[in-house]
Design a protein around this motif. Structure first.
Motif, short mmCIF file in Angstrom:
data_model
loop_
_atom_site.label_atom_id
_atom_site.label_comp_id
_atom_site.label_asym_id
_atom_site.label_seq_id
_atom_site.Cartn_x
_atom_site.Cartn_y
_atom_site.Cartn_z
N ASP A 18 0.86 -1.19 0.00
CA ASP A 18 0.00 0.00 0.00
C ASP A 18 0.90 1.24 0.00
OD1 ASP A 18 -1.82 2.00 0.34
OD2 ASP A 18 -2.69 1.23 2.20
N ASN A 19 0.98 1.87 -1.17
CA ASN A 19 1.88 3.01 -1.37
C ASN A 19 1.08 4.28 -1.68
OD1 ASN A 19 5.21 2.65 -2.48
ND2 ASN A 19 4.25 4.66 -2.31
N ARG A 20 -0.17 4.30 -1.19
CA ARG A 20 -1.07 5.39 -1.56
C ARG A 20 -0.71 6.73 -0.91
NH1 ARG A 20 -6.71 2.86 0.05
NH2 ARG A 20 -5.39 2.17 1.80
N HIS A 21 0.19 6.73 0.05
CA HIS A 21 0.54 7.96 0.76
C HIS A 21 1.62 8.76 0.06
CE1 HIS A 21 3.29 4.81 2.01
NE2 HIS A 21 4.15 5.74 2.36
N GLN A 22 2.26 8.21 -0.97
CA GLN A 22 3.28 8.96 -1.70
C GLN A 22 3.38 8.47 -3.13
OE1 GLN A 22 6.67 7.81 0.90
NE2 GLN A 22 7.65 7.02 -0.96
N ASN A 23 4.00 9.29 -3.99
CA ASN A 23 4.02 9.01 -5.43
C ASN A 23 5.20 8.20 -5.90
OD1 ASN A 23 1.59 10.42 -6.22
ND2 ASN A 23 2.66 12.34 -5.82
N THR A 24 6.09 7.83 -5.00
CA THR A 24 7.24 7.01 -5.36
C THR A 24 7.25 5.75 -4.49
OG1 THR A 24 8.64 8.25 -3.81
CG2 THR A 24 8.63 8.96 -6.12
N PRO A 25 7.76 4.64 -5.00
CA PRO A 25 7.80 3.40 -4.23
C PRO A 25 8.56 3.57 -2.92
CG PRO A 25 8.20 2.92 -6.53
CD PRO A 25 8.22 4.41 -6.40
N VAL A 26 8.06 2.91 -1.88
CA VAL A 26 8.65 3.06 -0.54
C VAL A 26 9.92 2.22 -0.37
CG1 VAL A 26 6.49 3.66 0.59
CG2 VAL A 26 7.14 1.24 0.37
N ILE A 27 10.21 1.34 -1.31
CA ILE A 27 11.46 0.59 -1.25
C ILE A 27 12.20 0.73 -2.58
CG2 ILE A 27 10.52 -1.10 0.38
CD1 ILE A 27 10.44 -3.09 -2.00
N THR A 28 13.47 0.41 -2.56
CA THR A 28 14.31 0.50 -3.76
C THR A 28 14.26 -0.82 -4.54
OG1 THR A 28 16.28 -0.36 -2.64
CG2 THR A 28 15.87 2.03 -2.51
N PRO A 29 14.69 -0.79 -5.80
CA PRO A 29 14.78 -2.05 -6.55
C PRO A 29 15.66 -3.08 -5.86
CG PRO A 29 14.94 -0.19 -8.05
CD PRO A 29 14.97 0.38 -6.66
N GLU A 30 16.73 -2.62 -5.22
CA GLU A 30 17.63 -3.54 -4.52
C GLU A 30 16.92 -4.22 -3.35
OE1 GLU A 30 19.73 -0.81 -6.98
OE2 GLU A 30 18.38 -0.37 -5.29
N GLN A 31 16.10 -3.47 -2.64
CA GLN A 31 15.32 -4.05 -1.55
C GLN A 31 14.26 -5.01 -2.09
OE1 GLN A 31 14.19 -0.25 0.06
NE2 GLN A 31 15.55 -0.43 1.82
#
Length: 281
Positions: A18-31
């Motif tokens: 659930d990433n509805r609170h911001q416009n960018t993913p909360v984790i990185t591709p590495e994560q």
């Protein structure tokens, strides 16, 4: 700590956040790579983020593959995302649909009965520049073009379903050494942005059997955009009808390519597997 839900569509499995609170993913591709590891992490074919929508859409979909790459969209994944959103909103009305922006365009999944989701996948394209591929001229349709892979010439048809696909018809999909051929197709110089590859056996004109090697995920149990691409390629080459069941290792998908609108529709299941907390970020 990151809360997540694990969903699967015909065995193609995803971690939903659930990433509805911001416009960018909360984790990185590495994560994401660590989370997708089936031995040291949660295990999945990819991580999907439900981000805010815009003036045209309800939500935005982003996805990181198991190798950390980011595809334009994912057919099985968007069905799982629709079920995830319905669970978040606690709205499970049959017929309810969402407008979801993806890197491959706006896609519309609709909730159906018995856990099915029907997705308007839009209009496929099959010009070389749309794939992209160096096969033929940029404006030419890539239909039954020869491609040499592993010292063998394959007749391939390329389709863009929001992401790129290379389809080839074979006598017996079970005899295809997918783990060997898949990477060679994916990284072939003819596909500068890599490619998803479908090997298709025609059981009947309205029933296809498919095995798939997905760009960035490898051998998977199902691929929704790939099943759509298979039917498009089947119609273009005269191998199949426009309404087909596509049998994948994980189960069947219903695919219909409308001659009236040019849109292709995919119907299949998506279900919650489990929820949890990822303690390491």
């Amino acid at each position: 700590m990151i809360e997540f839900s694990k969903y699967q569509g015909l065995g193609n499995d995803f971690i939903l956040i659930d990433n509805r609170h911001q416009n960018t993913p909360v984790i990185t591709p590495e994560q994401a790579v660590k989370m997708c590891d089936r031995h040291l992490g949660i295990g999945a074919d990819g991580v999907i983020f439900a981000l805010p929508g815009d003036e045209e859409t309800d939500y935005t979909m982003r996805i990181f593959n198991a190798d950390g790459s980011e595809p334009e969209m994912c057919g099985n994944g968007i069905r799982c995302l629709a079920k995830f959103i319905a669970d978040l909103e606690q709205k499970h009305n049959v017929g309810h649909s969402y407008q979801i922006r993806t890197l491959g365009g706006i896609i519309t999944p609709q909730l159906e009965a018995q856990g099915q989701v029907k997705v308007d996948m839009g209009v496929p394209t099959y010009q070389a520049q749309a794939i992209p591929t160096t096969l033929g001229t940029p404006e030419a349709e890539v239909i039954n073009q020869p491609l040499v892979v592993a010292d063998q010439t394959w007749s391939v048809t390329c389709v863009n379903m929001g992401n790129p696909h290379c389809v080839t018809f074979v006598e017996d999909v079970e005899k295809i050494p997918l783990a060997i051929l898949g990477p060679q197709f994916e990284h072939h110089p003819a596909f500068p942005e890599r490619i998803n590859t479908e090997f298709i056996q025609v059981i009947r004109p309205d029933y296809l059997k498919m095995r798939v090697w997905e760009r960035g995920a490898g051998m998977t149990l199902a691929c929704g955009t790939g099943a759509c691409a298979a039917v498009v390629a089947g119609v273009l080459t005269g191998m199949s009808e426009s309404v087909c069941t596509v049998e994948l290792p994980g189960g069947p998908l219903a695919i219909a390519w409308s001659s009236e609108t040019g849109h292709i529709y995919m119907t299949g299941p998506a279900e919650l597997v489990f929820k949890g907390n990822n303690l390491w970020k």
